[in-house]
Every structure is written in C-alpha cells, then in structure tokens.
Design a protein around this motif. Structure first.
Motif, mmCIF file in Angstrom:
data_model
loop_
_atom_site.group_PDB
_atom_site.id
_atom_site.type_symbol
_atom_site.label_atom_id
_atom_site.label_comp_id
_atom_site.label_asym_id
_atom_site.label_seq_id
_atom_site.Cartn_x
_atom_site.Cartn_y
_atom_site.Cartn_z
ATOM 1 N N UNK A 25 6.952 0.356 -7.049
ATOM 2 C CA UNK A 25 7.218 0.990 -8.336
ATOM 3 C C UNK A 25 8.453 0.407 -9.016
ATOM 4 N N UNK A 26 9.436 0.049 -8.229
ATOM 5 C CA UNK A 26 10.697 -0.446 -8.783
ATOM 6 C C UNK A 26 10.545 -1.749 -9.559
ATOM 7 N N UNK A 27 9.463 -2.475 -9.316
ATOM 8 C CA UNK A 27 9.295 -3.785 -9.952
ATOM 9 C C UNK A 27 9.158 -3.669 -11.475
ATOM 10 N N UNK A 28 8.417 -2.669 -11.945
ATOM 11 C CA UNK A 28 8.124 -2.599 -13.381
ATOM 12 C C UNK A 28 8.317 -1.214 -13.999
ATOM 13 N N UNK A 29 8.929 -0.293 -13.260
ATOM 14 C CA UNK A 29 9.067 1.076 -13.760
ATOM 15 C C UNK A 29 10.455 1.618 -13.465
ATOM 16 N N UNK A 54 -1.337 2.085 -10.345
ATOM 17 C CA UNK A 54 -1.824 1.045 -9.439
ATOM 18 C C UNK A 54 -0.935 0.956 -8.197
ATOM 19 N N UNK A 55 0.370 1.034 -8.398
ATOM 20 C CA UNK A 55 1.302 0.947 -7.273
ATOM 21 C C UNK A 55 1.119 2.107 -6.306
ATOM 22 N N UNK A 56 0.929 3.300 -6.862
ATOM 23 C CA UNK A 56 0.725 4.471 -6.006
ATOM 24 C C UNK A 56 -0.543 4.320 -5.185
ATOM 25 N N UNK A 91 -1.667 3.645 -0.828
ATOM 26 C CA UNK A 91 -2.332 4.789 -0.185
ATOM 27 C C UNK A 91 -1.795 6.145 -0.646
ATOM 28 N N UNK A 92 -1.265 6.195 -1.865
ATOM 29 C CA UNK A 92 -0.798 7.463 -2.411
ATOM 30 C C UNK A 92 -1.923 8.221 -3.085
ATOM 31 N N UNK A 128 6.207 5.116 5.918
ATOM 32 C CA UNK A 128 6.102 3.694 5.575
ATOM 33 C C UNK A 128 5.378 3.512 4.243
ATOM 34 N N UNK A 129 4.322 4.307 4.006
ATOM 35 C CA UNK A 129 3.617 4.254 2.728
ATOM 36 C C UNK A 129 4.550 4.640 1.583
ATOM 37 N N UNK A 130 5.371 5.659 1.803
ATOM 38 C CA UNK A 130 6.331 6.100 0.781
ATOM 39 C C UNK A 130 7.276 4.949 0.436
ATOM 40 N N UNK A 131 7.839 4.321 1.445
ATOM 41 C CA UNK A 131 8.825 3.254 1.219
ATOM 42 C C UNK A 131 8.209 2.061 0.497
ATOM 43 N N UNK A 132 6.979 1.689 0.891
ATOM 44 C CA UNK A 132 6.318 0.564 0.230
ATOM 45 C C UNK A 132 5.994 0.896 -1.227
#
Length: 230
Positions: free
Chosen positions: A130-134, A91-93, A97-98, A121-125
C-alpha cells in the motif's frame, strides 16, 4: 484474524475524488468482486437533493466508473449499486490475501476501511504494498480470535440495534456525550464535572445532566442486553 481500520487517501478512487469537492458521504456495505472490477452496494448521503445529484454526476465522470443503479432514493439519500475498476489500494489488499470485514465510509477526500487478514505476515506485506502508491494511517489494529468472531456474529442483531441507537442520538446529546468522555467525566476520579461541561456548552447544569442521561439510556439499554447474554 487480524483486523485493521485504515484511514486511506487514494488518488484513483471515484468516491474519494468526488467527496473531496462535494458535501457528500459514501457508505459501502456489500461487495461483489469480479476479475477486473467490483460492485459496491451502499448509500450516498448529501447535504441536500441538489448535492446528491451533483455527487452522482461527478461519480459518472470518474475514469474508473462503470455503472450506477438506484435501489432507492429519497431527498438527499440514495441506496445504490455502483461498479468501478479496482483501485491500486484494493488490488494491494486482495493481492496480499486481505478481505473486507466491515463497512467503508468515505468523506472529505479520505476513506475509512475495515480490512481483515489471516496472518501477521499478510498484514505486513499488504502495508508495504500500500505504501508504494497510497497515503494511509492505521487507526486501529486488533487480532480477533475465532471465539471473538463467534461472539460478534451471535450478538450481531443487538450490535446493530446499538449502532442504530448511537445514530439516533440528537446532535446535542452526541456532542455533550463525546465531550464528557473526552474530558474524563467517566474516569475515576472524575476529571470534569457537570459544571465545567455546562460552561463549555453554555447551557444550564440541568440541561447537561438531562442530555447525558438521555444519551446513556438510549445506549445502555442495548449494552445491558449484551451483558445479560454473557
């Protein structure tokens, strides 16, 4: 295009959860994304047929699992189509826009992703999301131009042959070649020689040389084809 290779540890992925307990690998090759779930086409490779059955049963008991269809099956390998709910990481990816640009490989409780983004910018977001729950580690990050991508596509059949050649190395050829590269056999000046490799593997110098030549021949044949097209 920015392409990331991410070593991902997901806590809600059926493939990661089952590979942590079983001697099994999952390879995802194609994806169909729906509103609430997605379908993965790929392979399950287990140590034997019994472990393959254990993996299939374990997948079917996972909370996010929907459906598994066999496309083919032989001994310890199955080609499958699996439908699962979106994981938090997927979902995060997609939320940022990944998109998937290469196969996924799952083994020993972690998953190697190949993911692309159009902007930095898409990479950084996405990474912040992802860092929140993985938990994850960026193994590689590259910016691929349109020209780079065009060359990859135009050489795709030869690159596939090259990967099959690498897969076709014997365990001994693979181990010796990896050690030779790691220890500097191909550096200038050379940091390790045949004698030291023979001592490490406890085989003759002739045996080391023979395995290196065989491995090089299998791989360089296809690299030569790529060079001839440039």
């Amino acid at each position: 295009m920015y392409v990331l290779t991410i070593d991902m540890l997901q806590y809600d992925c059926p493939f990661v959860n089952t590979s942590d307990d079983l001697d099994v690998s999952y390879f995802g090759t194609y994806w169909d994304f729906g509103p609430n779930s997605f379908i993965i086409r790929g392979y399950i490779i287990a140590k034997d047929s019994d472990e393959l059955q254990n993996a299939i049963y374990a997948l079917q008991t996972q909370p996010k699992f929907h459906k598994l269809d066999f496309l083919s099956k032989e001994r310890n390998i199955a080609s499958v189509r699996v439908e699962i709910d979106y994981t938090d990481a997927m979902k995060a990816i997609r939320r940022n826009h990944g998109y998937i640009v290469g196969p996924f490989h799952v083994r020993n409780g972690s998953e190697l992703w190949q993911v692309g983004f159009d902007t930095k910018a898409d990479v950084e977001r996405a990474l912040q999301d992802l860092e929140k729950n993985n938990q994850f580690v960026i193994r590689n990050q590259n910016r691929i131009t349109v020209e780079d991508f065009s060359r990859i596509i135009s050489h795709s059949s030869i690159l596939a042959d090259l990967m099959r050649a690498i897969d076709g190395l014997t365990p001994t050829e693979r181990s010796i070649l990896k050690a030779a590269i790691k220890h500097g056999f191909y550096e200038d000046p050379r940091k390790v020689n045949i004698t030291k490799l023979a001592r490490e593997f406890r085989i003759s110098k002739a045996g080391i040389s023979k395995n290196i030549r065989r491995a090089e021949k299998k791989i360089l044949t296809h690299i030569g084809k790529i060079i001839s097209l440039e």
